[in-house]
Write a protein that holds these residues in place. Structure first.
Motif, PDB file in Angstrom:
ATOM      1  N   THR A  41       0.857  -1.186   0.000  1.00  0.00           N
ATOM      2  CA  THR A  41       0.000   0.000   0.000  1.00  0.00           C
ATOM      3  C   THR A  41       0.897   1.242   0.000  1.00  0.00           C
ATOM      4  OG1 THR A  41      -0.128   0.272   2.404  1.00  0.00           O
ATOM      5  CG2 THR A  41      -1.756  -1.201   1.373  1.00  0.00           C
ATOM      6  N   CYS A  42       0.286   2.374  -0.312  1.00  0.00           N
ATOM      7  CA  CYS A  42       1.073   3.611  -0.317  1.00  0.00           C
ATOM      8  C   CYS A  42       1.575   3.951   1.091  1.00  0.00           C
ATOM      9  CB  CYS A  42       0.290   4.762  -0.946  1.00  0.00           C
ATOM     10  SG  CYS A  42      -1.324   5.053  -0.245  1.00  0.00           S
ATOM     11  N   TYR A  43       0.861   3.521   2.134  1.00  0.00           N
ATOM     12  CA  TYR A  43       1.344   3.741   3.505  1.00  0.00           C
ATOM     13  C   TYR A  43       2.595   2.900   3.765  1.00  0.00           C
ATOM     14  CZ  TYR A  43      -2.548   6.520   5.261  1.00  0.00           C
ATOM     15  OH  TYR A  43      -3.443   7.536   5.494  1.00  0.00           O
ATOM     16  N   LEU A 109      -7.236  -0.374   8.112  1.00  0.00           N
ATOM     17  CA  LEU A 109      -5.914  -0.942   7.873  1.00  0.00           C
ATOM     18  C   LEU A 109      -4.993  -0.224   8.848  1.00  0.00           C
ATOM     19  CD1 LEU A 109      -5.682  -0.867   3.967  1.00  0.00           C
ATOM     20  CD2 LEU A 109      -5.866  -2.896   5.394  1.00  0.00           C
ATOM     21  N   ARG A 110      -4.191  -0.957   9.567  1.00  0.00           N
ATOM     22  CA  ARG A 110      -3.257  -0.347  10.505  1.00  0.00           C
ATOM     23  C   ARG A 110      -1.847  -0.783  10.168  1.00  0.00           C
ATOM     24  NH1 ARG A 110      -5.488  -0.979  16.508  1.00  0.00           N
ATOM     25  NH2 ARG A 110      -4.437  -2.933  16.153  1.00  0.00           N
ATOM     26  N   PHE A 120      -5.032   3.715   8.473  1.00  0.00           N
ATOM     27  CA  PHE A 120      -5.459   4.203   7.164  1.00  0.00           C
ATOM     28  C   PHE A 120      -6.535   5.265   7.378  1.00  0.00           C
ATOM     29  CE2 PHE A 120      -8.411   3.283   3.475  1.00  0.00           C
ATOM     30  CZ  PHE A 120      -7.650   3.927   2.516  1.00  0.00           C
ATOM     31  N   SER A 121      -6.402   6.376   6.666  1.00  0.00           N
ATOM     32  CA  SER A 121      -7.254   7.529   6.951  1.00  0.00           C
ATOM     33  C   SER A 121      -8.632   7.504   6.325  1.00  0.00           C
ATOM     34  CB  SER A 121      -6.533   8.819   6.545  1.00  0.00           C
ATOM     35  OG  SER A 121      -6.282   8.803   5.159  1.00  0.00           O
ATOM     36  N   GLY A 122      -8.930   6.555   5.482  1.00  0.00           N
ATOM     37  CA  GLY A 122     -10.270   6.566   4.907  1.00  0.00           C
ATOM     38  C   GLY A 122     -10.655   5.255   4.280  1.00  0.00           C
TER      39      GLY A 122
END
Length: 133
Positions: A41-43, A109-110, A120-122
């Motif tokens: 993921t981008c995170y 998602l953490r 995850f912010s959204g």
């Protein structure tokens, strides 16, 4: 951001390095899994970028693009920047694949970043995921 940090800081090269370090899962017989290299993921990419390239990340952070996450009240984040740039450039990136992870029934998602948990912010949109082919 007014400067073109993507080119100046060679962000694409650094992301390729990060994605290239993701190990291809092995089957029981030791052969590579037929799904190929896992997506990130981008995170995950942003957290690894901060770890591997702290000086370059500091420039983004100092210019209003931190890692962010739910509850930070940050409307621009480094993961969003990565997802936007990779998505816009995907046809010209050769060797990088992008997809979305469905948000169907997804609550959160953490991510673990050192000892900090980043959420995850959204979940109203699909998280962007990327990998090297």
């Amino acid at each position: 951001m007014t400067k073109n940090y993507w080119q100046e800081l060679k962000v694409e090269e650094k992301i390729r390095e990060i994605l290239g370090e993701v190990e291809i899962r092995k089957k029981g017989d030791g052969s590579p899994h037929h799904f190929g290299r896992p997506y990130m993921t981008c995170y995950q990419i942003a957290i690894k970028f901060r770890e591997k390239f702290p000086n370059e990340f500091k420039i983004f952070n100092d210019n209003g693009f931190p890692i962010g996450g739910k509850g930070t009240n940050q409307h621009n984040s480094f993961p969003q920047y990565i997802a936007l740039q990779l998505s816009k450039k995907i046809d010209d990136l050769g060797g990088i694949e992008g997809r979305f992870l469905s948000h169907e029934s997804l609550e959160t998602l953490r991510y673990k970043d050192n000892n900090e948990l980043i959420e995850f912010s959204g979940t109203n949109y699909e998280p962007s995921i990327f990998r090297l082919k």
